[in-house]
Design an enzyme around this catalytic site. Sequence first.
Site, PDB file in Angstrom:
ATOM      1  N   LEU A  65       2.635  29.185 -10.604  1.00  0.00           N
ATOM      2  CA  LEU A  65       3.943  29.121  -9.971  1.00  0.00           C
ATOM      3  C   LEU A  65       3.971  27.868  -9.093  1.00  0.00           C
ATOM      4  O   LEU A  65       2.946  27.189  -8.947  1.00  0.00           O
ATOM      5  CB  LEU A  65       4.185  30.382  -9.127  1.00  0.00           C
ATOM      6  CG  LEU A  65       4.327  31.694  -9.908  1.00  0.00           C
ATOM      7  CD1 LEU A  65       4.217  32.896  -8.973  1.00  0.00           C
ATOM      8  CD2 LEU A  65       5.655  31.735 -10.665  1.00  0.00           C
ATOM      9  N   LYS A  66       5.117  27.586  -8.500  1.00  0.00           N
ATOM     10  CA  LYS A  66       5.222  26.342  -7.748  1.00  0.00           C
ATOM     11  C   LYS A  66       4.872  26.573  -6.268  1.00  0.00           C
ATOM     12  O   LYS A  66       5.715  26.457  -5.369  1.00  0.00           O
ATOM     13  CB  LYS A  66       6.610  25.732  -7.946  1.00  0.00           C
ATOM     14  CG  LYS A  66       6.859  25.375  -9.415  1.00  0.00           C
ATOM     15  CD  LYS A  66       8.159  24.661  -9.636  1.00  0.00           C
ATOM     16  CE  LYS A  66       8.100  23.178  -9.363  1.00  0.00           C
ATOM     17  NZ  LYS A  66       7.282  22.429 -10.340  1.00  0.00           N
TER      18      LYS A  66
END
Length: 284
Positions: free
Chosen positions: A145-146
């Site tokens: 994920l970021k």
Amino acid sequence: MIWFDGEFVANDAPEAPLTTHAMHYGTAVFEGIRSYATADGGAAVFRLPEHMERMRKGAELFGIDFDVERASAATVATLRANGHRDAYIRPLTWMGTGTIGLDVDPLSQHLMIATMAKVVHLGGARTRLTVSPWKRNPATSLPALKLSGAYVNSILAKREAKQRGFDEALFTDDKGYVVECTGANVFMVKNGAVTSVEHRDALPGITRDTMIALSGAQSREVTLHELLDADEVFVCGTAAEATPIAVLDRREFGDNPVTRELSAQYARVVRGEDPRYRAWLTPV
């Protein structure tokens, strides 16, 4: 102007204290989103709900209360406030002050939305790519994920690649399988067939998902040997869009007809010129 915790502030306003937890530990989550001037004279954000839902998943890991509808409305409001049509959008939610220890529960939580009328990464230009000596963060250690702190991995790889005269770095795993680039997913073309690189350590890109839908690409694991043997290689992401690879280490690629056609099709989709995909657009 930047939208910050419900209000607009100047772009250079000093809003974050020096003891901000995210500054010390990378406890933040971000997205890269694009808006485009549309064929009808307006503007639209491309796949805004999908970006915000992915951001919510990252925020949840830190215990950040992330409201998708609020963040989406703030994005549209910021674009309007800045008069931006073609723009890169950077939402960021982070842990603020309360402790400099590793327990995040006592910390304040914040959200900002910035819009920039410029390209921040690759932007479709033919790119010189090299295999990085660094390995991608494994998904068993950091989820794909970021999460802001995770991108130190990308920064180290990109910096090393540029020091050797390349534009971008390619991550591979210990078994020789391709993972992704520092901020983009990887595709290859062989005998006219498009393949999307799949790897558990790679970000499940929204632009990647778009390109699979547009091209009918098969998604599977790909070895570095296969990539070097491909007719075309391109990478994709919100900022990169569809970027053709000119060189992968010593391997030079010639013309990129399939990549070029996909890039043109993508441009039509994001600008509202293809009615089949208008559901992907959020009007500004």
